[in-house]
Design a protein around this motif. Structure first.
Motif, PDB file in Angstrom:
ATOM      1  N   VAL A  84       0.838  -1.204   0.000  1.00 31.36           N
ATOM      2  CA  VAL A  84       0.000   0.000   0.000  1.00 31.36           C
ATOM      3  C   VAL A  84       0.872   1.254   0.000  1.00 31.36           C
ATOM      4  CG1 VAL A  84      -1.748   1.287   1.280  1.00 31.36           C
ATOM      5  CG2 VAL A  84      -1.910  -1.195   1.115  1.00 31.36           C
ATOM      6  N   GLN A  85       1.986   1.198   0.727  1.00 34.68           N
ATOM      7  CA  GLN A  85       2.911   2.321   0.719  1.00 34.68           C
ATOM      8  C   GLN A  85       3.445   2.574  -0.687  1.00 34.68           C
ATOM      9  OE1 GLN A  85       6.414   3.429   3.676  1.00 34.68           O
ATOM     10  NE2 GLN A  85       7.050   1.821   2.282  1.00 34.68           N
ATOM     11  N   PHE A  86       3.754   1.498  -1.413  1.00 35.14           N
ATOM     12  CA  PHE A  86       4.228   1.621  -2.794  1.00 35.14           C
ATOM     13  C   PHE A  86       3.191   2.332  -3.658  1.00 35.14           C
ATOM     14  CE2 PHE A  86       4.260  -0.326  -7.086  1.00 35.14           C
ATOM     15  CZ  PHE A  86       5.478   0.186  -7.536  1.00 35.14           C
ATOM     16  N   VAL A  87       1.915   1.955  -3.508  1.00 31.22           N
ATOM     17  CA  VAL A  87       0.848   2.610  -4.260  1.00 31.22           C
ATOM     18  C   VAL A  87       0.780   4.094  -3.900  1.00 31.22           C
ATOM     19  CG1 VAL A  87      -1.649   2.729  -4.613  1.00 31.22           C
ATOM     20  CG2 VAL A  87      -0.508   0.501  -4.512  1.00 31.22           C
ATOM     21  N   SER A 128       0.583   2.668   7.237  1.00 31.75           N
ATOM     22  CA  SER A 128       1.063   2.787   8.614  1.00 31.75           C
ATOM     23  C   SER A 128       0.235   1.935   9.564  1.00 31.75           C
ATOM     24  CB  SER A 128       1.040   4.254   9.059  1.00 31.75           C
ATOM     25  OG  SER A 128       1.945   5.021   8.306  1.00 31.75           O
ATOM     26  N   GLY A 129      -1.077   1.840   9.287  1.00 26.66           N
ATOM     27  CA  GLY A 129      -1.925   0.975  10.106  1.00 26.66           C
ATOM     28  C   GLY A 129      -1.524  -0.486   9.988  1.00 26.66           C
ATOM     29  N   PHE A 130      -1.243  -0.938   8.760  1.00 34.49           N
ATOM     30  CA  PHE A 130      -0.762  -2.308   8.561  1.00 34.49           C
ATOM     31  C   PHE A 130       0.579  -2.513   9.267  1.00 34.49           C
ATOM     32  CE2 PHE A 130      -3.428  -2.572   4.532  1.00 34.49           C
ATOM     33  CZ  PHE A 130      -4.281  -3.540   5.043  1.00 34.49           C
ATOM     34  N   ALA A 131       1.450  -1.502   9.195  1.00 35.79           N
ATOM     35  CA  ALA A 131       2.767  -1.616   9.829  1.00 35.79           C
ATOM     36  C   ALA A 131       2.635  -1.752  11.342  1.00 35.79           C
ATOM     37  CB  ALA A 131       3.620  -0.402   9.477  1.00 35.79           C
ATOM     38  N   LEU A 132       1.689  -1.029  11.932  1.00 33.87           N
ATOM     39  CA  LEU A 132       1.461  -1.165  13.373  1.00 33.87           C
ATOM     40  C   LEU A 132       0.975  -2.575  13.706  1.00 33.87           C
ATOM     41  CD1 LEU A 132      -0.221   2.232  14.321  1.00 33.87           C
ATOM     42  CD2 LEU A 132       1.978   1.363  15.144  1.00 33.87           C
ATOM     43  N   ALA A 151      10.675   3.274  14.272  1.00 32.48           N
ATOM     44  CA  ALA A 151      10.452   3.539  12.851  1.00 32.48           C
ATOM     45  C   ALA A 151       8.970   3.522  12.502  1.00 32.48           C
ATOM     46  CB  ALA A 151      11.213   2.510  12.013  1.00 32.48           C
ATOM     47  N   VAL A 152       8.237   2.554  13.052  1.00 31.84           N
ATOM     48  CA  VAL A 152       6.812   2.440  12.733  1.00 31.84           C
ATOM     49  C   VAL A 152       6.022   3.639  13.262  1.00 31.84           C
ATOM     50  CG1 VAL A 152       4.718   1.104  13.158  1.00 31.84           C
ATOM     51  CG2 VAL A 152       6.831  -0.069  12.568  1.00 31.84           C
ATOM     52  N   TRP A 153       6.282   4.035  14.491  1.00 29.14           N
ATOM     53  CA  TRP A 153       5.532   5.159  15.055  1.00 29.14           C
ATOM     54  C   TRP A 153       5.921   6.479  14.406  1.00 29.14           C
ATOM     55  CZ3 TRP A 153       1.157   4.793  17.388  1.00 29.14           C
ATOM     56  CH2 TRP A 153       0.841   3.639  18.115  1.00 29.14           C
ATOM     57  N   ALA A 154       7.190   6.626  14.031  1.00 27.81           N
ATOM     58  CA  ALA A 154       7.605   7.829  13.306  1.00 27.81           C
ATOM     59  C   ALA A 154       6.916   7.872  11.942  1.00 27.81           C
ATOM     60  CB  ALA A 154       9.124   7.866  13.148  1.00 27.81           C
ATOM     61  N   GLY A 155       6.804   6.712  11.294  1.00 26.47           N
ATOM     62  CA  GLY A 155       6.109   6.651  10.015  1.00 26.47           C
ATOM     63  C   GLY A 155       4.637   7.001  10.149  1.00 26.47           C
ATOM     64  N   MET A 156       3.996   6.528  11.216  1.00 27.91           N
ATOM     65  CA  MET A 156       2.589   6.857  11.455  1.00 27.91           C
ATOM     66  C   MET A 156       2.420   8.362  11.678  1.00 27.91           C
ATOM     67  SD  MET A 156      -0.601   6.283  11.792  1.00 27.91           S
ATOM     68  CE  MET A 156      -0.955   4.524  11.970  1.00 27.91           C
ATOM     69  N   ALA A 157       3.334   8.956  12.454  1.00 24.70           N
ATOM     70  CA  ALA A 157       3.269  10.402  12.694  1.00 24.70           C
ATOM     71  C   ALA A 157       3.411  11.163  11.378  1.00 24.70           C
ATOM     72  CB  ALA A 157       4.356  10.827  13.675  1.00 24.70           C
ATOM     73  N   GLY A 158       4.314  10.696  10.511  1.00 24.90           N
ATOM     74  CA  GLY A 158       4.477  11.341   9.217  1.00 24.90           C
ATOM     75  C   GLY A 158       3.242  11.216   8.349  1.00 24.90           C
ATOM     76  N   SER A 159       2.594  10.062   8.395  1.00 24.03           N
ATOM     77  CA  SER A 159       1.374   9.851   7.614  1.00 24.03           C
ATOM     78  C   SER A 159       0.250  10.761   8.094  1.00 24.03           C
ATOM     79  CB  SER A 159       0.938   8.386   7.711  1.00 24.03           C
ATOM     80  OG  SER A 159       1.921   7.527   7.166  1.00 24.03           O
ATOM     81  N   VAL A 160       0.125  10.919   9.401  1.00 20.57           N
ATOM     82  CA  VAL A 160      -0.898  11.812   9.964  1.00 20.57           C
ATOM     83  C   VAL A 160      -0.611  13.252   9.545  1.00 20.57           C
ATOM     84  CG1 VAL A 160      -1.854  12.763  12.100  1.00 20.57           C
ATOM     85  CG2 VAL A 160      -1.434  10.295  11.904  1.00 20.57           C
ATOM     86  N   ALA A 161       0.661  13.650   9.592  1.00 22.82           N
ATOM     87  CA  ALA A 161       1.030  15.014   9.217  1.00 22.82           C
ATOM     88  C   ALA A 161       0.721  15.274   7.740  1.00 22.82           C
ATOM     89  CB  ALA A 161       2.514  15.250   9.494  1.00 22.82           C
ATOM     90  N   PHE A 195       9.269  10.993   8.424  1.00 21.74           N
ATOM     91  CA  PHE A 195       9.691   9.918   7.534  1.00 21.74           C
ATOM     92  C   PHE A 195      11.211   9.794   7.505  1.00 21.74           C
ATOM     93  CE2 PHE A 195       5.501  10.763   5.281  1.00 21.74           C
ATOM     94  CZ  PHE A 195       4.894   9.636   5.816  1.00 21.74           C
ATOM     95  N   PHE A 196      11.905  10.929   7.586  1.00 21.97           N
ATOM     96  CA  PHE A 196      13.366  10.889   7.651  1.00 21.97           C
ATOM     97  C   PHE A 196      13.815  10.169   8.915  1.00 21.97           C
ATOM     98  CE2 PHE A 196      17.450  12.582   9.026  1.00 21.97           C
ATOM     99  CZ  PHE A 196      18.211  12.491   7.865  1.00 21.97           C
ATOM    100  N   THR A 197      13.147  10.497  10.028  1.00 23.69           N
ATOM    101  CA  THR A 197      13.475   9.839  11.296  1.00 23.69           C
ATOM    102  C   THR A 197      13.218   8.344  11.204  1.00 23.69           C
ATOM    103  OG1 THR A 197      12.880  11.848  12.515  1.00 23.69           O
ATOM    104  CG2 THR A 197      12.966   9.782  13.764  1.00 23.69           C
ATOM    105  N   ALA A 198      12.096   7.958  10.616  1.00 23.58           N
ATOM    106  CA  ALA A 198      11.770   6.535  10.465  1.00 23.58           C
ATOM    107  C   ALA A 198      12.841   5.814   9.668  1.00 23.58           C
ATOM    108  CB  ALA A 198      10.411   6.382   9.794  1.00 23.58           C
ATOM    109  N   ALA A 199      13.395   6.491   8.662  1.00 21.80           N
ATOM    110  CA  ALA A 199      14.419   5.862   7.823  1.00 21.80           C
ATOM    111  C   ALA A 199      15.728   5.687   8.572  1.00 21.80           C
ATOM    112  CB  ALA A 199      14.645   6.698   6.564  1.00 21.80           C
ATOM    113  N   VAL A 200      16.161   6.722   9.283  1.00 24.92           N
ATOM    114  CA  VAL A 200      17.487   6.660   9.903  1.00 24.92           C
ATOM    115  C   VAL A 200      17.508   5.822  11.180  1.00 24.92           C
ATOM    116  CG1 VAL A 200      18.185   8.863   8.903  1.00 24.92           C
ATOM    117  CG2 VAL A 200      17.161   8.824  11.183  1.00 24.92           C
TER     118      VAL A 200
END
Length: 216
Positions: A84-87, A128-132, A151-161, A195-200
């Motif tokens: 889903v992220q790819f889409v 992000s929901g699937f990742a959680l 990484a997962v929670w940082a990604g969720m925060a980025g998705s919400v933003a 998202f940068f935080t989730a990556a690093v």
């Protein structure tokens, strides 16, 4: 010698980090003033290409496969998060390219700047929901460290933003103006930072194990 899987995991994180940097810089007012509307929108488009490249690598990682009957719930959620992220990244490719084209054709028009599109943002939230869900069943993953909490929670925060950015970009019919320009700019930059935080902070266990394994 590092395996191909190890290299792909490193490139995935690097791709997301680079793409996030472009999305962080793009909405900064001083940056747009310095480079112009077209180049600011080109920044978003380039960042989306890095996102899609990284998402492709994540989806095609060794050990990841479409859910089968024998697939564990954790692995299925992990695969759907990546798919889903790819889409979502493909949708951002389209919206950023269109914004870039519009800024070239009519650079002074109202609303030519890119903002997180609704469908791409929804895809990121669903991912992000699937990742959680995968994180809660980490013991079932093909790599138990494939989804780390930070990484997962940082990604969720980025998705919400990014979602807030998409809401702020809604054009009000009564005034033909954006609903909230601050939400657009702050949501995009803050989301990119998340998202940068989730990556690093991603540190898959396979990287640590292979990097420290003694050579024969």
């Amino acid at each position: 010698m590092k395996s191909a899987r190890f290299l792909r995991m490193r490139r995935e994180a690097i791709g997301f980090a680079i793409g996030s940097t472009f999305f962080f810089i793009g909405p900064l007012p001083w940056y747009a003033d310095a480079v112009g509307a077209a180049n600011a929108n080109l920044t978003f488009f380039i960042g989306s290409i890095f996102f899609t490249t990284a998402a492709t690598l994540q989806l095609l990682l060794a050990g990841r496969r479409p859910p089968w009957k024998s697939t564990t719930s954790g692995d299925a959620l992990d695969w759907w998060a990546a798919a889903v992220q790819f889409v979502g990244t493909l949708l951002f490719n389209i919206s950023t390219f269109r914004a870039w084209q519009a800024s070239i054709d009519t650079p002074d028009a109202m609303g030519v700047g890119w903002s997180a599109d609704a469908w791409g943002s929804v895809a990121f939230l669903v991912s992000s929901g699937f990742a959680l869900g995968a994180l809660r069943r980490a013991h079932e993953l093909w790599d138990i460290n494939a989804r780390t909490p930070a990484a997962v929670w940082a990604g969720m925060a980025g998705s919400v933003a990014f979602g807030f950015s998409a809401v702020g970009a809604y054009v009000l019919p009564s005034t033909n103006a954006l609903a909230n320009l601050t939400w657009v700019n702050v949501g995009t930059s803050f989301g990119a930072l998340c998202f940068f935080t989730a990556a690093v902070v991603t540190r898959p266990g396979v990287m640590q194990e292979e990097a420290s394994a003694p050579t024969e």
